[in-house]
Design a protein around this motif. Structure first.
Motif, PDB file in Angstrom:
ATOM      1  N   TYR A   1       5.731   9.860   2.958  1.00  0.00           N
ATOM      2  CA  TYR A   1       5.354   8.512   2.521  1.00  0.00           C
ATOM      3  C   TYR A   1       4.988   8.499   1.035  1.00  0.00           C
ATOM      4  O   TYR A   1       5.149   7.491   0.356  1.00  0.00           O
ATOM      5  N   LEU A   2       4.462   9.637   0.567  1.00  0.00           N
ATOM      6  CA  LEU A   2       3.964   9.676  -0.807  1.00  0.00           C
ATOM      7  C   LEU A   2       4.999  10.184  -1.808  1.00  0.00           C
ATOM      8  O   LEU A   2       4.817  10.049  -3.008  1.00  0.00           O
ATOM      9  N   LEU A   3       6.089  10.756  -1.265  1.00  0.00           N
ATOM     10  CA  LEU A   3       7.055  11.415  -2.146  1.00  0.00           C
ATOM     11  C   LEU A   3       7.578  10.508  -3.261  1.00  0.00           C
ATOM     12  O   LEU A   3       7.512  10.888  -4.442  1.00  0.00           O
ATOM     13  N   PRO A   4       8.099   9.307  -2.944  1.00  0.00           N
ATOM     14  CA  PRO A   4       8.642   8.487  -4.029  1.00  0.00           C
ATOM     15  C   PRO A   4       7.603   8.181  -5.109  1.00  0.00           C
ATOM     16  O   PRO A   4       7.910   8.260  -6.306  1.00  0.00           O
TER      17      PRO A   4
ATOM     18  N   LEU B   1       7.967   9.555  -9.008  1.00  0.00           N
ATOM     19  CA  LEU B   1       8.030   8.679 -10.178  1.00  0.00           C
ATOM     20  C   LEU B   1       6.886   8.943 -11.151  1.00  0.00           C
ATOM     21  O   LEU B   1       7.092   9.032 -12.359  1.00  0.00           O
ATOM     22  N   LEU B   2       5.659   9.074 -10.608  1.00  0.00           N
ATOM     23  CA  LEU B   2       4.523   9.338 -11.491  1.00  0.00           C
ATOM     24  C   LEU B   2       4.697  10.688 -12.177  1.00  0.00           C
ATOM     25  O   LEU B   2       4.338  10.859 -13.336  1.00  0.00           O
TER      26      LEU B   2
ATOM     27  N   THR C   1       8.789   1.754 -13.662  1.00  0.00           N
ATOM     28  CA  THR C   1       7.662   0.901 -13.262  1.00  0.00           C
ATOM     29  C   THR C   1       7.719   0.543 -11.781  1.00  0.00           C
ATOM     30  O   THR C   1       7.049  -0.395 -11.351  1.00  0.00           O
ATOM     31  N   LEU C   2       8.495   1.281 -11.000  1.00  0.00           N
ATOM     32  CA  LEU C   2       8.612   0.956  -9.578  1.00  0.00           C
ATOM     33  C   LEU C   2       7.335   1.234  -8.800  1.00  0.00           C
ATOM     34  O   LEU C   2       7.196   0.815  -7.653  1.00  0.00           O
ATOM     35  N   VAL C   3       6.422   1.985  -9.377  1.00  0.00           N
ATOM     36  CA  VAL C   3       5.175   2.236  -8.669  1.00  0.00           C
ATOM     37  C   VAL C   3       4.046   2.233  -9.696  1.00  0.00           C
ATOM     38  O   VAL C   3       4.234   2.650 -10.841  1.00  0.00           O
ATOM     39  N   THR C   4       2.904   1.645  -9.323  1.00  0.00           N
ATOM     40  CA  THR C   4       1.740   1.720 -10.204  1.00  0.00           C
ATOM     41  C   THR C   4       0.549   2.187  -9.381  1.00  0.00           C
ATOM     42  O   THR C   4       0.401   1.790  -8.225  1.00  0.00           O
TER      43      THR C   4
END
Lengths: 298, 269
Positions: free
Chosen positions: A20-23, A27-28, B139-142
């Motif tokens: 659940y946390l992978l994407p 990205l971060l 910016t797909l996740v913040t």
């Protein structure tokens, strides 16, 4: 004692949690953790076009920072800019929040107007104010002329430009602060005001003895947010002044942008980016630390 | 009574001062050049010429379409990715959860502005310069979105989850059939927030785009500002109005959600 099935279950849960946390962490990781490390590496290196690290140069860029009149100026104007914008923005938004919190008909309408800047981009606000600040055709000088006051070079004079950009920034920042402060006001229990009124406290006493002390956690939070936002201003500068005249509005983010994307000095610009990171970090940590003890809780 | 009148005067004067520049920009956008020279308050002969001319100088519709595509994608992406992450943090009991949550919160300490140089290099290496994905994917996740939804999921009754588990409901089905439908207001707040901040972003699209094909409207506005050598202000004002109307309308209709979102992010946090 753990059985085999328990360990199996934990591994399964761990895998599920990670999926659940992978994407999010991917990205971060790619666009936040990796680049901040890379920025530090760039700041210690000579960097060729296309971001290829040529060789390690130690603290060369940092030493250059302290002897660069342009960088020292951009730190100075960034802090002056914070002083120009933050107190005024907070005082004005607190005023708006207090008057919009009265139980009157139509306050919903006023709350909407006071929140409007949140829906308006910095670019649009800046483009509009560019016209207001225009030396010969601009609205502000026209109004001054009406009262016989001579024209001011709002954006063209090195003495005024930083002030004008600050004025624009205050206007653009009112709504966010208004919403946060109004929320804070509405969280204060009505009972407190009622018992104070019974005790004979007038409007101003209630405002300064109840409202503002109880608002202090949010006022503190808002001060930090404003500090960081003001310090990282970019869009309004890019549209209104492009850092000029004679670097009077060359705030740190604009300076990083110019140094890297216009002059191509990736290493030197990265050292500035690290300075920005450290200053923001220190301010945020002050919030975490002091936010607990110093302020007044209900 | 006296007090009421004073408050109405204060409210009206403040609202006027705050909104007057926008109203005047609308007025100027319908003016002719001679109205500007005369410092007119209202257009003498209102016309749409400035809007037409703005559309001739820059591909206005293309830019608006780009902004819409980018902001909508970012909004949908944030709803999905932030809610998945928040769900795991609240409902799935796995080892290392607290560590990962602290790691997530720590990203709030990194200003995006201080990462733009390597990010620019990353985008070049991916071959994404002047593409939609360069403007969407980062910016797909913040962390703010994950935090906001986590705060909401924490308020959902534990009994509901216990009962669902007893009935053999899987994590993913619980996420789809209970967690998301019961979070409409918070998801609404996040959607509006994500859309508006994406629509209004400036620095990132500025360095990510060098041709018109994927440029958003905010950068188009800057092009309009730079192109007006002859002080043709109605065109610039027309551009500004076009850039601000969509998000201003969304704000007016969604203000309730935005306030809720901002406040749960600051006060209860």
């Amino acid at each position: 004692m753990k059985t085999k099935s328990n360990i199996g279950k934990e591994i399964k849960l761990f895998g599920m949690g990670l999926s659940y946390l992978l994407p999010t962490f991917l990205l971060l990781g790619v666009f936040l953790f990796y680049p901040i490390i890379k920025t530090i590496q760039f700041s210690l290196s000579d960097v060729l076009d296309g971001g290829v690290v040529d060789h390690f140069v130690g603290l060369k860029h940092y030493l250059a920072l302290f002897s660069s009149a342009s960088f020292l100026n951009s730190i100075k104007v960034s802090f002056i800019f914070v002083l120009y914008t933050v107190p005024i923005t907070i005082i004005l938004s607190l005023f708006l929040a207090v008057i919009a919190n009265e139980k009157l008909k139509g306050t919903k309408f006023f709350q909407m107007i006071f929140s409007s800047q949140l829906g308006i981009s910095g670019a649009a606000s800046s483009a509009i104010l560019l016209f207001f600040f225009h030396p010969t055709l601009g609205t502000i000088n026209n109004m001054l002329g009406f009262f016989g006051i001579p024209s001011i070079g709002w954006l063209t004079s090195p003495d005024w430009a930083l002030f004008s950009v600050a004025l624009a920034t205050v206007w653009m920042g009112l709504s966010l602060n208004f919403i946060l402060l109004l929320g804070g006001l509405q969280n204060i229990s009505v009972d407190l005001y009622e018992s104070a009124t019974v005790d004979g406290a007038g409007y101003w006493t209630r405002l300064f003895k109840i409202t503002i002390p109880l608002l202090s956690p949010i006022l503190f939070f808002v001060t930090i947010i404003n500090f960081i936002n003001a310090f990282q201003s970019f869009g309004q500068i890019h549209i209104l002044t492009e850092g000029g005249p004679s670097e009077a509005t060359n705030l740190i983010v604009y300076s990083i942008y110019r140094e890297s994307f216009i002059y191509g000095n990736y290493g030197f610009a990265s050292a500035q980016a690290v300075a920005l990171f450290i200053i923001t970090l220190v301010v945020t940590l002050i919030q975490f630390k002091a936010g607990e003890g110093r302020v007044h809780y209900q | 009574m006296m007090k009421k009148i004073i408050f109405y005067i204060l409210l009206s004067v403040s609202a006027f001062i705050m909104f007057a520049p926008i109203l005047y920009a609308i007025s100027v956008s319908f003016m002719s050049a001679s109205d500007i020279n005369n410092a007119a308050l209202l257009p003498s002969k209102p016309s749409f010429d400035a809007y037409k001319e703005a559309a001739e100088r820059i591909p206005l519709l293309q830019f608006l379409g780009n902004s819409l595509l980018i902001a909508t994608s970012v909004m949908i992406g944030q709803i999905i990715l932030c809610s998945l992450a928040a769900f795991a943090f609240v409902f799935i009991p796995f080892k290392g959860k607290n560590f990962l949550f602290i790691l997530l919160l720590s990203t709030m300490l990194i200003p995006f502005e201080s990462t733009i140089i390597p990010n620019h290099v990353t985008i070049i290496n991916l071959g994404w310069l002047d593409t939609y994905q360069a403007l969407i994917v980062p910016t797909l996740v913040t962390p703010f979105g994950v935090f906001l939804l986590r705060q909401h999921f924490l308020t959902m009754p534990k009994e509901l989850w216990d009962a669902a588990q007893m009935d053999g409901c899987s994590y993913f089905r619980y996420y789809l059939s209970f967690a998301l439908p019961l979070s409409k207001a918070t998801l609404g707040a996040l959607s509006i927030f994500a859309f508006i901040s994406s629509w209004n972003s400036y620095l990132w699209p500025l360095i990510m785009t060098s041709d018109d094909s994927v440029r958003p409207i905010q950068i188009g506005l800057k092009m309009l500002v730079s192109s007006q050598a002859s002080n043709n202000w109605p065109i610039v004002m027309a551009g500004a109005i076009i850039a601000l109307v969509p998000t201003l309308l969304i704000l007016f209709f969604g203000l309730k959600y935005i306030r809720k979102g901002l406040l749960s992010g600051s006060i209860k946090g």
